[in-house]
Design a protein around this motif. Structure first.
Motif, PDB file in Angstrom:
ATOM      1  N   GLY A 199       0.971  -1.341   0.035  1.00 58.83           N
ATOM      2  CA  GLY A 199       0.020   0.045  -0.047  1.00 58.83           C
ATOM      3  C   GLY A 199       0.753   1.327   0.033  1.00 58.83           C
ATOM      4  O   GLY A 199       0.172   2.428   0.186  1.00 58.83           O
ATOM      5  N   THR A 200       2.150   1.050  -0.297  1.00 56.75           N
ATOM      6  CA  THR A 200       3.130   2.382  -0.482  1.00 56.75           C
ATOM      7  C   THR A 200       3.368   3.121  -1.559  1.00 56.75           C
ATOM      8  O   THR A 200       4.170   3.779  -1.793  1.00 56.75           O
ATOM      9  N   VAL A 201       2.863   2.440  -2.845  1.00 57.49           N
ATOM     10  CA  VAL A 201       3.380   2.602  -4.190  1.00 57.49           C
ATOM     11  C   VAL A 201       3.322   3.922  -4.502  1.00 57.49           C
ATOM     12  O   VAL A 201       3.889   4.568  -5.258  1.00 57.49           O
ATOM     13  N   ALA A 202       1.943   4.595  -4.074  1.00 55.51           N
ATOM     14  CA  ALA A 202       1.661   5.789  -4.819  1.00 55.51           C
ATOM     15  C   ALA A 202       2.410   6.718  -4.173  1.00 55.51           C
ATOM     16  O   ALA A 202       2.822   7.880  -4.672  1.00 55.51           O
ATOM     17  N   GLN A 203       2.741   6.785  -2.722  1.00 60.58           N
ATOM     18  CA  GLN A 203       3.759   7.746  -2.237  1.00 60.58           C
ATOM     19  C   GLN A 203       5.376   7.852  -2.706  1.00 60.58           C
ATOM     20  O   GLN A 203       5.699   8.749  -2.842  1.00 60.58           O
ATOM     21  N   ILE A 204       5.585   6.383  -3.022  1.00 61.99           N
ATOM     22  CA  ILE A 204       6.906   6.362  -3.605  1.00 61.99           C
ATOM     23  C   ILE A 204       7.114   6.870  -5.066  1.00 61.99           C
ATOM     24  O   ILE A 204       7.823   7.746  -5.472  1.00 61.99           O
ATOM     25  N   LEU A 205       5.981   6.654  -5.836  1.00 67.47           N
ATOM     26  CA  LEU A 205       6.154   7.293  -7.320  1.00 67.47           C
ATOM     27  C   LEU A 205       5.800   8.551  -7.163  1.00 67.47           C
ATOM     28  O   LEU A 205       6.248   9.433  -8.213  1.00 67.47           O
ATOM     29  N   ASN A 206       5.231   9.275  -6.272  1.00 67.35           N
ATOM     30  CA  ASN A 206       5.085  10.732  -5.922  1.00 67.35           C
ATOM     31  C   ASN A 206       6.263  11.259  -5.696  1.00 67.35           C
ATOM     32  O   ASN A 206       6.482  12.523  -6.223  1.00 67.35           O
ATOM     33  N   ILE A 207       7.328  10.555  -4.970  1.00 66.48           N
ATOM     34  CA  ILE A 207       8.673  11.258  -4.862  1.00 66.48           C
ATOM     35  C   ILE A 207       9.311  11.075  -6.041  1.00 66.48           C
ATOM     36  O   ILE A 207      10.215  11.864  -6.196  1.00 66.48           O
ATOM     37  N   PHE A 208       9.344   9.812  -6.955  1.00 62.09           N
ATOM     38  CA  PHE A 208       9.971   9.533  -7.894  1.00 62.09           C
ATOM     39  C   PHE A 208      10.001  10.827  -9.052  1.00 62.09           C
ATOM     40  O   PHE A 208      11.127  11.164  -9.356  1.00 62.09           O
ATOM     41  N   TRP A 209       8.880  11.014  -9.493  1.00 59.77           N
ATOM     42  CA  TRP A 209       8.837  11.987 -10.314  1.00 59.77           C
ATOM     43  C   TRP A 209       9.561  13.450 -10.150  1.00 59.77           C
ATOM     44  O   TRP A 209      10.107  14.232 -10.834  1.00 59.77           O
ATOM     45  N   LYS A 210       9.647  13.840  -8.921  1.00 58.50           N
ATOM     46  CA  LYS A 210      10.165  15.075  -8.149  1.00 58.50           C
ATOM     47  C   LYS A 210      11.560  14.869  -8.509  1.00 58.50           C
ATOM     48  O   LYS A 210      12.355  15.766  -8.909  1.00 58.50           O
ATOM     49  N   VAL A 211      12.150  13.612  -8.052  1.00 56.93           N
ATOM     50  CA  VAL A 211      13.402  13.243  -7.946  1.00 56.93           C
ATOM     51  C   VAL A 211      14.278  13.542  -9.361  1.00 56.93           C
ATOM     52  O   VAL A 211      14.967  13.900  -9.809  1.00 56.93           O
ATOM     53  N   TYR A 212      13.446  12.912 -10.617  1.00 54.21           N
ATOM     54  CA  TYR A 212      13.674  13.393 -11.926  1.00 54.21           C
ATOM     55  C   TYR A 212      13.544  14.427 -12.354  1.00 54.21           C
ATOM     56  O   TYR A 212      14.670  14.999 -13.074  1.00 54.21           O
ATOM     57  N   CYS A 213      12.943  15.604 -11.728  1.00 55.89           N
ATOM     58  CA  CYS A 213      12.817  16.799 -12.309  1.00 55.89           C
ATOM     59  C   CYS A 213      14.076  17.616 -11.475  1.00 55.89           C
ATOM     60  O   CYS A 213      14.534  18.546 -11.965  1.00 55.89           O
ATOM     61  N   VAL A 214      14.763  17.041 -10.782  1.00 56.85           N
ATOM     62  CA  VAL A 214      16.265  17.579 -10.117  1.00 56.85           C
ATOM     63  C   VAL A 214      17.239  16.911 -10.992  1.00 56.85           C
ATOM     64  O   VAL A 214      18.025  17.516 -11.417  1.00 56.85           O
ATOM     65  N   ILE A 215      17.189  15.823 -11.176  1.00 60.17           N
ATOM     66  CA  ILE A 215      18.361  14.926 -11.817  1.00 60.17           C
ATOM     67  C   ILE A 215      18.492  15.528 -13.179  1.00 60.17           C
ATOM     68  O   ILE A 215      19.880  15.735 -13.778  1.00 60.17           O
ATOM     69  N   ILE A 216      17.452  15.553 -14.063  1.00 62.21           N
ATOM     70  CA  ILE A 216      17.396  16.050 -15.371  1.00 62.21           C
ATOM     71  C   ILE A 216      18.352  17.177 -15.546  1.00 62.21           C
ATOM     72  O   ILE A 216      18.999  17.112 -16.604  1.00 62.21           O
ATOM     73  N   PRO A 217      17.658  18.264 -15.138  1.00 64.29           N
ATOM     74  CA  PRO A 217      18.601  19.510 -15.230  1.00 64.29           C
ATOM     75  C   PRO A 217      19.970  19.496 -14.808  1.00 64.29           C
ATOM     76  O   PRO A 217      20.487  20.394 -15.543  1.00 64.29           O
ATOM     77  N   LEU A 218      20.102  18.762 -13.583  1.00 65.40           N
ATOM     78  CA  LEU A 218      21.632  18.870 -13.441  1.00 65.40           C
ATOM     79  C   LEU A 218      22.390  18.154 -14.523  1.00 65.40           C
ATOM     80  O   LEU A 218      23.476  18.674 -14.521  1.00 65.40           O
ATOM     81  N   HIS A 219      21.987  17.127 -15.196  1.00 63.78           N
ATOM     82  CA  HIS A 219      22.745  16.751 -16.432  1.00 63.78           C
ATOM     83  C   HIS A 219      23.293  18.000 -17.258  1.00 63.78           C
ATOM     84  O   HIS A 219      24.268  17.940 -17.576  1.00 63.78           O
ATOM     85  N   PHE A 220      22.260  18.557 -17.628  1.00 59.67           N
ATOM     86  CA  PHE A 220      22.455  19.648 -18.578  1.00 59.67           C
ATOM     87  C   PHE A 220      23.106  20.958 -17.981  1.00 59.67           C
ATOM     88  O   PHE A 220      24.092  21.477 -18.552  1.00 59.67           O
ATOM     89  N   ILE A 221      23.037  21.204 -16.841  1.00 58.73           N
ATOM     90  CA  ILE A 221      23.864  22.244 -15.987  1.00 58.73           C
ATOM     91  C   ILE A 221      25.445  21.617 -16.058  1.00 58.73           C
ATOM     92  O   ILE A 221      26.399  22.243 -16.138  1.00 58.73           O
ATOM     93  N   TYR A 222      25.560  20.356 -15.856  1.00 59.20           N
ATOM     94  CA  TYR A 222      27.058  19.855 -15.790  1.00 59.20           C
ATOM     95  C   TYR A 222      27.565  19.931 -17.168  1.00 59.20           C
ATOM     96  O   TYR A 222      28.890  20.224 -17.204  1.00 59.20           O
ATOM     97  N   ILE A 223      26.804  19.665 -18.106  1.00 63.05           N
ATOM     98  CA  ILE A 223      27.368  19.666 -19.687  1.00 63.05           C
ATOM     99  C   ILE A 223      28.067  21.040 -19.492  1.00 63.05           C
ATOM    100  O   ILE A 223      28.912  21.285 -20.434  1.00 63.05           O
ATOM    101  N   LEU A 224      27.033  22.213 -19.311  1.00 60.28           N
ATOM    102  CA  LEU A 224      27.485  23.488 -19.529  1.00 60.28           C
ATOM    103  C   LEU A 224      28.798  23.677 -18.618  1.00 60.28           C
ATOM    104  O   LEU A 224      29.632  24.712 -19.398  1.00 60.28           O
ATOM    105  N   ILE A 225      28.532  23.417 -17.495  1.00 61.14           N
ATOM    106  CA  ILE A 225      29.972  23.709 -16.841  1.00 61.14           C
ATOM    107  C   ILE A 225      31.213  22.997 -17.308  1.00 61.14           C
ATOM    108  O   ILE A 225      32.241  23.816 -17.460  1.00 61.14           O
ATOM    109  N   GLN A 226      31.128  22.014 -17.770  1.00 59.79           N
ATOM    110  CA  GLN A 226      32.343  21.275 -18.317  1.00 59.79           C
ATOM    111  C   GLN A 226      32.756  21.898 -19.754  1.00 59.79           C
ATOM    112  O   GLN A 226      33.856  22.154 -19.776  1.00 59.79           O
ATOM    113  N   PHE A 227      31.798  22.400 -20.581  1.00 61.22           N
ATOM    114  CA  PHE A 227      32.266  22.914 -21.660  1.00 61.22           C
ATOM    115  C   PHE A 227      32.621  24.470 -21.573  1.00 61.22           C
ATOM    116  O   PHE A 227      33.630  25.057 -22.300  1.00 61.22           O
TER     117      PHE A 227
END
Length: 413
Positions: A199-227
């Motif tokens: 009975g905890t799957v909804a709460q876990i998925l609710n956190i999942f998508w917010k984690v992605y919203c942080v990780i994905i921009p970080l990838h682009f930010i780090y590419i910009l930093i490296q170049f």
């Protein structure tokens, strides 16, 4: 007329389907159906635990041993910059995650999630399959053999041992590609069926998508930093270099493999004015030792899981983990999810079991955005190539013809 080649469903869609099917089974199917799926997932987990030491031995040994080839100091500088970039990426991810994740992984959210293994169904049966060697022994053995073979190869010896471990690496890669990766969706389905049953799957998925919203921009930010750093060192326009990198980035997103992207990435380096000798040396090498995007993803996912379980997640816990992963993921296989498979043995360093529900959550979190992490990895490889071209004294402001490319500067190397 030749038959059209059927387009295969990618790993990420299969994982998403596995998650959805698992949730439906856990919520609506009879308990025995869920228990059968949990049993299959448990058997897979035991096999994965058995294979983990071989993953370490196969890839870390071969990866370190392979560093015997190259041009002395140039090899050392490239490896040092790659490792440093990977560690910086992990620390960046840690500090960003520590600052942002508490805004949605709140005490209330943690109380709702609890441990996904509490109240979960037990498998109908299990097979006792213990690893032939433990993880610590595998790590020590891999480093001893890798460094030893590298030293022997530098003296013109040890090729037989090198070929042996490269062959062993091929066996492990085939196991990952033919058994582990194809069965991952079934494993994830079993895990999420069990979580849905608690009975905890909804709460876990609710956190999942917010984690992605942080990780994905970080990838682009780090590419910009490296170049940006590469541009500052080389005097080149970082935005123009990023534009030239787009074909390589798109190829990595499509293949989820740094190795498969190497030919396209070499051409991207050529457009950025990197000399032939440097781009053909640095790009393939960094494809196996520079994993900044993967580190961002794994560090962020680890912090998220630790916060969800109300476990310690300070810099004293995460830094040794990051430092070890920077080495352990060397020569991670080109198959999708290779980095997280190489990282699994080290999750217990931060308190996350490498098998079971929490380990499965890490795999699901990571692989569903693995393509973007791979794209960040290979983009950083070309930023390093630009820097190494400058250090070697062969860099140019415009693209050179192959016949005019600078020669590798081996003096004092």
């Amino acid at each position: 007329m030749a038959e059209k080649k059927k387009k295969k469903l990618g790993l990420v869609p299969k994982l998403i389907i596995g998650i959805l099917v698992g949730i439906l089974i856990g919520n609506y199917a009879p308990t025995i159906v869920t228990q059968v799926l949990v049993t299959v997932a448990g058997l897979f987990s035991s096999f994965l635990k058995f294979v983990i030491p071989f993953i370490i031995i196969g890839f870390v040994t071969a990866g370190i041993a392979d560093l015997a080839s190259g041009a002395g100091k140039l090899l050392g500088i490239t490896a040092g910059i790659s490792y440093g970039s990977t560690i910086v990426a992990g620390l960046l991810a840690f500090f960003v995650a520590s600052a942002i994740f508490p805004t949605f992984i709140t005490p209330q959210a943690v109380a709702n999630v609890a441990n996904p293994e509490h109240g979960a169904l037990e498998p109908i049966f299990s097979i006792p399959l213990e690893p032939m060697v433990d993880v610590t022994a595998a790590i020590i053995f891999a480093f001893m053999m890798g460094i030893g073979i590298s030293g022997l190869r530098a003296q013109g010896k040890g090729e037989a041992l090198y070929d042996c471990f490269m062959g062993f690496q091929d066996i492990v890669t085939k196991t990952l590609e033919s058994i582990i990766v194809p069965l991952l969706p079934l494993y994830i389905a079993g895990t999420f069926a069990n979580i849905a049953y608690t009975g905890t799957v909804a709460q876990i998925l609710n956190i999942f998508w917010k984690v992605y919203c942080v990780i994905i921009p970080l990838h682009f930010i780090y590419i910009l930093i490296q170049f940006s750093v590469a541009g500052a060192i080389s005097g080149k326009n970082p935005f123009k270099m990023i534009k030239n990198q787009i074909p390589g980035w798109l190829t990595a997103v499509g293949t989820q493999s740094s190795a498969a992207t190497i030919p396209v990435n070499v051409e991207c380096a050529k457009k950025n004015g990197v000399s032939k000798t440097i781009r053909e040396f640095v790009v393939p090498l960094c494809a196996t030792i520079h994993l900044s995007g993967s580190m961002i993803s794994i560090t962020s996912c680890s912090v998220a899981v630790l916060m969800m379980q109300n476990m310690p997640h300070g810099v004293d816990v995460i830094l040794p983990f990051i430092a070890m992963l920077g080495i352990a993921m060397v020569a991670a296989p080109g198959a999708p999810g290779g980095a997280i498979m190489s990282a699994l043995p080290f999750l217990p360093m931060v308190g996350i079991p490498s098998n079971g529900a929490l380990g499965s959550l890490m795999i699901a979190l990571y692989i569903t955005q693995d393509s973007l992490g791979t794209a960040c990895n290979i983009s950083g490889d070309n930023a390093i190539a630009v820097v190494m071209d400058k250090i070697n004294g062969t860099g140019t402001s415009e693209v050179e013809e192959d016949t005019k490319d600078g020669k590798l500067n081996l003096e004092n190397n």
